[in-house]
Design a protein around this motif. Structure first.
Motif, PDB file in Angstrom:
ATOM      1  N   UNK A 106      41.594  39.562  34.525  1.00  0.00           N
ATOM      2  CA  UNK A 106      41.402  38.118  34.669  1.00  0.00           C
ATOM      3  C   UNK A 106      42.190  37.359  33.605  1.00  0.00           C
ATOM      4  N   UNK A 107      42.088  37.796  32.370  1.00  0.00           N
ATOM      5  CA  UNK A 107      42.794  37.130  31.270  1.00  0.00           C
ATOM      6  C   UNK A 107      44.308  37.212  31.477  1.00  0.00           C
ATOM      7  N   UNK A 108      44.788  38.373  31.896  1.00  0.00           N
ATOM      8  CA  UNK A 108      46.230  38.532  32.119  1.00  0.00           C
ATOM      9  C   UNK A 108      46.735  37.605  33.211  1.00  0.00           C
ATOM     10  N   UNK A 109      46.007  37.535  34.324  1.00  0.00           N
ATOM     11  CA  UNK A 109      46.431  36.674  35.422  1.00  0.00           C
ATOM     12  C   UNK A 109      46.412  35.202  35.021  1.00  0.00           C
ATOM     13  N   UNK A 110      45.374  34.787  34.306  1.00  0.00           N
ATOM     14  CA  UNK A 110      45.302  33.380  33.889  1.00  0.00           C
ATOM     15  C   UNK A 110      46.387  33.034  32.877  1.00  0.00           C
ATOM     16  N   UNK A 111      46.783  34.030  32.090  1.00  0.00           N
ATOM     17  CA  UNK A 111      47.859  33.786  31.126  1.00  0.00           C
ATOM     18  C   UNK A 111      49.211  33.653  31.807  1.00  0.00           C
ATOM     19  N   UNK A 112      49.382  34.292  32.957  1.00  0.00           N
ATOM     20  CA  UNK A 112      50.684  34.350  33.615  1.00  0.00           C
ATOM     21  C   UNK A 112      50.917  33.274  34.665  1.00  0.00           C
ATOM     22  N   UNK A 113      49.875  32.933  35.426  1.00  0.00           N
ATOM     23  CA  UNK A 113      50.099  32.237  36.685  1.00  0.00           C
ATOM     24  C   UNK A 113      49.988  30.719  36.571  1.00  0.00           C
ATOM     25  N   UNK A 114      50.901  30.064  37.243  1.00  0.00           N
ATOM     26  CA  UNK A 114      50.809  28.648  37.543  1.00  0.00           C
ATOM     27  C   UNK A 114      50.439  28.506  39.017  1.00  0.00           C
ATOM     28  N   UNK A 115      49.826  27.386  39.418  1.00  0.00           N
ATOM     29  CA  UNK A 115      49.449  27.230  40.821  1.00  0.00           C
ATOM     30  C   UNK A 115      50.623  27.496  41.758  1.00  0.00           C
ATOM     31  N   UNK A 116      50.368  28.359  42.743  1.00  0.00           N
ATOM     32  CA  UNK A 116      51.390  28.681  43.730  1.00  0.00           C
ATOM     33  C   UNK A 116      52.198  29.923  43.429  1.00  0.00           C
ATOM     34  N   UNK A 117      52.104  30.464  42.211  1.00  0.00           N
ATOM     35  CA  UNK A 117      52.808  31.709  41.903  1.00  0.00           C
ATOM     36  C   UNK A 117      52.240  32.845  42.737  1.00  0.00           C
ATOM     37  N   UNK A 118      53.117  33.674  43.276  1.00  0.00           N
ATOM     38  CA  UNK A 118      52.678  34.796  44.112  1.00  0.00           C
ATOM     39  C   UNK A 118      52.561  36.076  43.290  1.00  0.00           C
TER      40      UNK A 118
END
Length: 389
Positions: A106-118
């Motif tokens: 969860x932490x990794x994904x939230x650190x990486x993603x902006x809305x719309x990133x696949x």
């Protein structure tokens, strides 16, 4: 009157509930059920690890640690990852102790993603991957794997789904639910794919120690050229039977870890201190702790594989984790129908393959992280059930 639906976050409200927990909840309300549904070791945590937790409490280690976790634990993690996986990390800036592998992802994904990133991820897969991507405002893109390939992930399948909006790739091997493992050539090819498309790899290797028939897990951490784009997830729940301690860790390059640590810092503060001392003790003699459990799992796997063959239920050979993924399509029932009818008729709980993605249709997941006695009785009941069908 308040409209509750409109007051809640739509991207959360629309998420499906876990297909595993659905059956777990049913099992909890019935008497005499043999459950092959939950992926939790039936072994108790090794005694010396439990003693370390109690001793830590007696010593008053009930305060916060640093946000990233005990430095001594992070140093032990780095040593283990180097010797076991072939990856080299700096314990000061590239390791984070998390509340289970789920928090780390969860932490990794939230650190990486902006809305719309696949984010590409492969199915069948653990039930939380697509929801976790969606909760981080990303777009989950499923890449199917198939029994004819022993559920290994191919670069050809990835190339068919990658777009300019793709930012990351999630991989889980040994795999839950299929028990699939990757070969060295697979790992190298996927690493090159990530470099070619400038992707971050999130590698969930929580079942790394659980491989059978002499196969060795090939970690993405063993490929130096992807060090700066790899987030490695591992922990203590499976191989050390420490599910309730909620202990895991992430290894990642400092440029990613700095942002991950901010999220962990504000959301969690630090992983439970007593659990960290237990994890530190677990690192002292890992091979000795795991050996008897691993022998038991492999024996159970072999028994279950033979039992399914005797019942006329095809199953690919699971080379890792502690799950069987038999093919029940010949019985003319959907995965869910098969699981529900088996539970009603014989009091045996399995998980429909569709809980792990649409391409899981025609399969069910059976965990062999339960006693041989239970597995033998479950196999007898399943055999009786399919003869009735």
């Amino acid at each position: 009157m308040m409209n509750a639906h409109e007051r809640l976050a739509r991207h959360i409200v629309d998420l499906p509930k876990s297909g595993i927990r659905e059956f777990f909840d049913i099992v909890c309300t019935r008497h005499g059920v043999i459950s092959l549904a939950i992926g939790e070791p039936d072994f108790d945590t090794p005694w010396h690890i439990r003693e370390a937790a109690m001793f830590a409490l007696e010593q008053g280690h009930s305060h916060y640690t640093g946000n990233a976790g005990l430095l001594e634990l992070r140093q032990a993690i780095v040593k283990y990852v180097s010797s076991r996986f072939g990856g080299e990390y700096d314990p000061t800036h590239e390791v984070l102790v998390t509340v289970g592998a789920s928090e780390g992802i969860d932490v990794a994904l939230r650190a990486l993603l902006n809305p719309g990133d696949e984010v590409l991820y492969h199915e069948p897969c653990f039930v939380s991957y697509a929801p976790e991507i969606a909760m981080a405002h990303g777009v989950p893109v499923a890449v199917e794997t198939h029994v004819k390939d022993n559920f290994r992930l191919s670069v050809e399948a990835l190339e068919a789904k990658v777009t300019p909006r793709t930012k990351a790739l999630m991989v889980n091997f040994p795999n839950n639910p299929t028990g699939a493992v990757l070969e060295q050539a697979d790992v190298e090819a996927i690493a090159d794919f990530a470099i070619r498309h400038d992707l971050i790899i999130l590698a969930d290797e929580i079942y790394a120690e659980l491989t059978w028939e002499g196969k060795k897990h090939v970690s993405f951490a063993s490929v130096p050229r992807i060090h700066d784009r790899l987030i490695l997830h591992h922990g203590y729940s499976k191989a050390w039977a420490m599910t309730g301690f909620r202990m895991a860790y992430v290894c990642a390059p400092a440029w990613i870890m700095d942002t991950m640590l901010k999220i962990h810092q504000y959301a969690i503060m630090c992983a439970p201190t007593i659990s960290q001392y237990a994890a530190l003790e677990a690192m002292r003699q890992p091979e000795a702790d795991m050996a008897p459990m691993l022998r038991a799992y492999e024996q159970r796997r072999n028994y279950l594989r033979a039992a399914f063959a005797e019942a006329g239920i095809p199953m690919h050979n699971p080379a890792g984790a502690f799950y069987a993924f038999p093919d029940i399509s010949r019985f003319g029932l959907s995965s869910r129908e098969f699981a529900v009818r088996l539970l009603d008729a014989e009091n045996v709980a399995v998980v429909p393959g569709t809980a792990f993605g649409a391409c899981g249709e025609g399969f069910v997941r059976c965990s062999y992280a339960t006693s041989m006695e239970q597995i033998k009785e479950a196999a007898t009941r399943i055999n009786r059930f399919v003869k009735m069908l």
